[in-house]
Design a protein around this motif. Structure first.
Motif, short mmCIF file in Angstrom:
data_model
loop_
_atom_site.label_atom_id
_atom_site.label_comp_id
_atom_site.label_asym_id
_atom_site.label_seq_id
_atom_site.Cartn_x
_atom_site.Cartn_y
_atom_site.Cartn_z
N VAL A 8 0.85 -1.17 0.00
CA VAL A 8 0.00 0.00 0.00
C VAL A 8 0.90 1.23 0.00
N THR A 9 0.57 2.18 -0.85
CA THR A 9 1.36 3.40 -0.94
C THR A 9 0.48 4.60 -0.61
N GLN A 10 0.94 5.39 0.33
CA GLN A 10 0.31 6.68 0.61
C GLN A 10 1.38 7.73 0.27
N PRO A 11 1.24 8.37 -0.87
CA PRO A 11 2.32 9.21 -1.38
C PRO A 11 2.57 10.48 -0.56
N ASP A 12 1.55 10.92 0.15
CA ASP A 12 1.67 12.16 0.90
C ASP A 12 1.98 11.88 2.36
N ILE A 13 3.16 12.26 2.81
CA ILE A 13 3.53 12.02 4.21
C ILE A 13 2.78 12.99 5.12
N HIS A 14 2.67 14.23 4.63
CA HIS A 14 2.04 15.26 5.45
C HIS A 14 1.23 16.20 4.56
N ILE A 15 0.04 16.55 5.02
CA ILE A 15 -0.82 17.49 4.29
C ILE A 15 -1.34 18.54 5.27
N THR A 16 -1.37 19.78 4.81
CA THR A 16 -1.94 20.87 5.60
C THR A 16 -3.10 21.48 4.82
N VAL A 17 -4.24 21.58 5.48
CA VAL A 17 -5.40 22.20 4.84
C VAL A 17 -6.02 23.21 5.80
N SER A 18 -6.74 24.15 5.24
CA SER A 18 -7.46 25.12 6.06
C SER A 18 -8.79 24.54 6.48
N GLU A 19 -9.23 24.91 7.66
CA GLU A 19 -10.53 24.46 8.13
C GLU A 19 -11.61 24.90 7.14
N GLY A 20 -12.49 23.97 6.81
CA GLY A 20 -13.55 24.26 5.86
C GLY A 20 -13.21 23.89 4.43
N ALA A 21 -11.93 23.67 4.17
CA ALA A 21 -11.51 23.27 2.82
C ALA A 21 -11.78 21.79 2.61
N PHE A 33 -4.41 6.18 7.90
CA PHE A 33 -3.76 4.99 7.35
C PHE A 33 -4.71 4.27 6.41
N CYS A 34 -4.18 3.91 5.26
CA CYS A 34 -4.89 3.07 4.31
C CYS A 34 -4.37 1.64 4.49
N ALA A 35 -5.25 0.64 4.37
CA ALA A 35 -4.82 -0.74 4.57
C ALA A 35 -5.55 -1.67 3.62
N VAL A 36 -4.88 -2.74 3.27
CA VAL A 36 -5.46 -3.82 2.48
C VAL A 36 -5.55 -5.06 3.35
N GLY A 37 -6.70 -5.71 3.36
CA GLY A 37 -6.87 -6.93 4.13
C GLY A 37 -6.50 -8.14 3.33
N ASP A 38 -5.70 -8.99 3.92
CA ASP A 38 -5.28 -10.24 3.27
C ASP A 38 -6.48 -11.19 3.19
N PHE A 40 -0.42 -2.12 5.56
CA PHE A 40 -0.66 -0.69 5.75
C PHE A 40 0.26 0.16 4.90
N GLY A 41 -0.22 1.36 4.58
CA GLY A 41 0.65 2.38 4.04
C GLY A 41 1.40 3.05 5.17
N THR A 42 2.26 3.99 4.82
CA THR A 42 3.09 4.66 5.82
C THR A 42 2.35 5.76 6.57
N GLY A 43 1.12 6.04 6.15
CA GLY A 43 0.32 7.03 6.86
C GLY A 43 0.48 8.42 6.28
N THR A 44 -0.57 9.22 6.42
CA THR A 44 -0.55 10.64 6.06
C THR A 44 -0.96 11.45 7.27
N SER A 45 -0.11 12.36 7.67
CA SER A 45 -0.40 13.22 8.81
C SER A 45 -1.11 14.47 8.32
N LEU A 46 -2.26 14.76 8.89
CA LEU A 46 -3.07 15.90 8.47
C LEU A 46 -3.03 17.00 9.52
N THR A 47 -2.66 18.19 9.09
CA THR A 47 -2.73 19.38 9.93
C THR A 47 -3.84 20.27 9.40
#
Lengths: 115, 113
Positions: free
Chosen positions: B4-17, B90-95, B103-110
């Protein structure tokens, strides 16, 4: 309904020491899983219990790791002796069924630091 | 091999976006797909899952995800982000054998005000 609980939440030990992590699954869940996340990397599977039997332990890194689930209830994961590379967050999960589509419910994890 | 690949390690968005978190998988059969969220001090909480049927899946907290077989993707979306959505995802695929999740490596959201 109580969720999956893990103890301790944090553990800091020195290289060569022994640490035992505990997981209490959701009551009635026969399937119990251990995972580990090393900093910055993905959460990786360690092993899977069905009741007290090890269904799959292909993810266990080496023989310094010993997992048990006596009586098919709670599980322990012992690391002996601990090495620096064992540092990470250890997650436990449980599920009712043991199929790929069965939701696994995760505990908060134990953060292990080996100095 | 499954991955599983999560290409974005970290993302920042504004509230409401709006928000879209990317997930790509590699799996030999029809995948069982999951999105989990982990808030500080908490365990991984299931947001939603896909097994079959409608490729647009609704989850908790206003999240949805769309399975696209042609792109091997299962992206997570939310139309309007709230400050409480700040967490790691985290995104995951079930065997299919039921032994493990990948699991993917996770994306941290701010979320910024």
């Amino acid at each position: 309904e109580a969720g999956v609980t893990q103890f301790p939440s944090h553990s800091v030990i020195e290289k060569g020491q022994t640490v035992t992590l505990r997981c209490d699954p959701i009551s009635g869940h026969d399937n119990l899983y251990w995972y580990r996340r090393v900093m910055g990397k993905e959460i990786k599977f360690l092993l899977h219990f069905v009741k007290e039997s090890k269904q799959d332990e292909s993810g266990m890194p080496n023989n310094r790791f010993l997992a048990e689930r006596t009586g098919g209830t709670y599980s322990t994961l012992k690391v002996q002796p601990a090495e620096l590379e064992d540092s990470g967050v250890y997650f436990c999960a449980s599920s009712q069924g043991g199929l790929g589509q069965d939701t696994q419910y995760f505990g908060p994890g134990t953060r292990l630091t080996v100095l | 091999a499954q991955s599983v690949t999560q290409p974005d390690i970290h993302i920042t968005v504004s509230e409401g976006a709006s928000l879209e978190l990317r997930c790509n998988y590699s799996y030999g059969a029809t995948p069982y797909l999951f999105w989990y969220v982990q808030s500080p001090g908490q365990g991984l909480q299931l947001l939603l899952k896909y097994f079959s049927g409608d490729t647009l899946v609704q989850g908790i907290k206003g999240f949805e995800a769309e399975f696209k077989r042609s792109q091997s993707s299962f992206n997570l979306r939310k139309p309007s982000v709230h400050w409480s959505d700040a967490a790691e995802y985290f995104c995951a695929v079930g065997d299919h054998l039921g032994n493990q999740f990948y699991f993917g490596t996770g994306t941290s959201l701010t979320v910024i005000p």
